[in-house]
Design a protein around this motif. Structure first.
Motif, mmCIF file in Angstrom:
data_model
loop_
_atom_site.group_PDB
_atom_site.id
_atom_site.type_symbol
_atom_site.label_atom_id
_atom_site.label_comp_id
_atom_site.label_asym_id
_atom_site.label_seq_id
_atom_site.Cartn_x
_atom_site.Cartn_y
_atom_site.Cartn_z
ATOM 1 N N LYS A 1 0.712 -1.279 0.097
ATOM 2 C CA LYS A 1 0.016 0.011 0.096
ATOM 3 C C LYS A 1 0.909 1.365 -0.185
ATOM 4 C CE LYS A 1 -3.310 2.368 2.792
ATOM 5 N NZ LYS A 1 -4.658 2.403 3.568
ATOM 6 N N ILE A 2 0.732 2.097 -0.910
ATOM 7 C CA ILE A 2 1.443 3.353 -1.064
ATOM 8 C C ILE A 2 0.729 4.623 -0.822
ATOM 9 C CG2 ILE A 2 3.314 2.446 -2.311
ATOM 10 C CD1 ILE A 2 2.012 3.884 -4.807
ATOM 11 N N CYS A 3 -0.593 4.484 -0.606
ATOM 12 C CA CYS A 3 -1.732 5.528 -0.427
ATOM 13 C C CYS A 3 -3.050 5.342 0.072
ATOM 14 C CB CYS A 3 -1.799 6.313 -1.884
ATOM 15 S SG CYS A 3 -2.862 7.574 -1.905
ATOM 16 N N GLY A 4 -3.415 6.075 0.873
ATOM 17 C CA GLY A 4 -4.785 5.954 1.525
ATOM 18 C C GLY A 4 -5.665 7.059 1.395
ATOM 19 N N ILE B 1 2.860 -3.787 5.403
ATOM 20 C CA ILE B 1 1.993 -3.605 4.128
ATOM 21 C C ILE B 1 2.356 -2.187 3.459
ATOM 22 C CG2 ILE B 1 0.144 -4.860 4.963
ATOM 23 C CD1 ILE B 1 -1.142 -2.140 5.484
ATOM 24 N N ALA B 2 3.359 -1.548 4.150
ATOM 25 C CA ALA B 2 3.412 -0.222 3.397
ATOM 26 C C ALA B 2 4.606 -0.181 2.181
ATOM 27 C CB ALA B 2 3.870 0.825 4.413
ATOM 28 N N GLY B 3 4.349 0.292 1.154
ATOM 29 C CA GLY B 3 5.229 0.507 0.352
ATOM 30 C C GLY B 3 5.454 2.055 0.173
ATOM 31 N N SER B 4 6.120 2.399 -0.796
ATOM 32 C CA SER B 4 6.337 3.748 -1.129
ATOM 33 C C SER B 4 6.784 4.111 -2.665
ATOM 34 C CB SER B 4 7.605 4.323 -0.478
ATOM 35 O OG SER B 4 8.815 3.823 -0.721
ATOM 36 N N ILE B 5 6.493 5.060 -2.947
ATOM 37 C CA ILE B 5 6.767 5.470 -4.589
ATOM 38 C C ILE B 5 8.327 5.219 -4.846
ATOM 39 C CG2 ILE B 5 6.851 7.586 -6.279
ATOM 40 C CD1 ILE B 5 4.682 8.940 -4.740
#
Ligand code: BTN
Length: 348
Positions: free
Chosen positions: A205-208, A246-250
């Motif tokens: 997930k990169i954005c919420g 679960i967190a990813g990034s650009i």
């Protein structure tokens, strides 16, 4: 215009190019000493203006700084119509959504009885609030949205469409499409959407997105919506383990790209405001094409009726109201709204 603002405008227009003190002085009709003073006060508020050997000044385009001026500059490139919007930038805030809500609660109605924007309406409709970090970032269903300094960008826009808001879920869905468009355009990233508000890339997930309504108690209408978008720009090593999982990034999705967070925030706000003016049927078609859960088996977790147990279902569609259409194991078909359920598992 103050000398400081004029100097900033000229440096921004010529970002990454040296301008001599003399040229700046001439353009601003002031002495070189006044330019030197203006440059120093801009440095004091954080602009990384560098001096060059020939007595010139240069504002590097790697300058990862937030300001209303910079946001306007980036809006001007593709979203000129919103470059005059009310914009506020913060280095730290509790939550941009909470702040936007507070602004609305202190304002008068945004539209009059004929549906025309009032003075406050003109100020806040299409306004943008952008922060480098949040101390109390909020996610859907009362969750916390971890929003640390330097590695993300957190923004909210306010929209107050004529006639109010009747399909709030479509605002979240449209905004998700807007984020995907920006990620593709700026960084060539093919992001995907997990209904209804999560943007994924490479399984992370990169954005919420959190959309909140602002009701007018006299008319009973949802007069305005606050669309809050939080995006992970860089990997953060100090995330709580359950988030880190679960967190990813650009940056992890495309390590080649140089990310300027203010440019990113301006583009996300601009694209979000723009997409809300587009034809909703076409936007929802785009949403569906970006969604990765159609055809997948999911576990539905009812959040309104606590007595109802989690159940398995297969996603067969996402309709124009941004509802998830699922087939249960008994073959019955139900339309689920985002306020009713959350998805416990979706094969990513
Ligand atoms: C989610 O993942 O459940 C939604 C997260 C939304 C986070 C954004 S960051 C900007 C705005 N301010 C908040 O407090 N939340 C939203």
């Amino acid at each position: 215009m103050k000398t400081k603002d004029k100097v900033l405008e000229l440096l921004l227009k010529n970002q990454n190019t040296s301008i001599s003190g003399e040229a700046l002085a001439k353009e601003c009709s002031v002495s070189r000493a006044a330019i030197w003073k203006a440059v120093n006060s801009l440095r004091e508020i954080g602009y990384d203006i560098q001096g060059t050997t020939n007595g010139g000044y240069i504002l590097p385009d790697s300058c990862d700084l937030f300001s209303e001026e910079l946001t306007k500059k980036y809006l001007n490139e593709h979203f000129q119509e919103f470059s005059t919007s009310h914009i506020e930038c913060f280095s730290q805030i509790d939550s941009t959504n909470t702040y936007a809500k507070k602004m609305l609660s202190e304002a008068s109605s945004l539209r009059d009885e004929n549906g025309e924007l009032t003075e406050d309406g003109k100020k806040y409709h299409n306004s943008m609030f952008i922060a480098e970090s949040q101390t109390n970032g909020r996610g859907r269903l009362g969750r916390t949205f971890v929003s640390p300094q330097k590695t993300g960008v957190y923004q909210s826009v306010i929209v107050a469409p004529k006639g109010g808001i009747s399909q709030p879920a479509t605002l979240t869905a449209s905004s998700a499409v807007a984020v995907c468009r920006v990620l593709k355009h700026l960084y060539n990233i093919d992001a995907k959407i997990k209904w209804i508000n999560d943007i994924f890339c490479n399984g992370k997930k990169i954005c919420g997105i959190l959309t909140e309504g602002f009701a007018n108690f006299e008319t009973g209408m949802i007069e305005a919506a606050i669309i809050g978008i939080g995006i992970n720009v860089r990997k953060n090593d100090s995330l709580p383990p359950e988030v880190a999982k679960i967190a990813g990034s650009i940056e992890e999705c495309n390590p080649e790209v140089k990310i300027n967070r203010c440019e990113l925030a301006a583009n996300i706000c601009g694209e979000t405001l723009k997409i809300l003016q587009e034809d909703i049927t076409a936007v929802m078609k785009e949403y569906k094409s970006l969604s990765f859960i159609i055809g997948k088996e999911i576990t539905v977790h009812p959040v309104i009726n606590n007595n109802e147990k989690d159940y398995k279902a297969t996603v067969i569609d996402i309709n124009e109201k941004a509802e998830l259409v699922v087939q249960k194991t008994d073959n019955s078909i139900v339309n689920l709204s985002s306020g009713e359920v959350s998805l416990r598992s979706a094969l990513i």
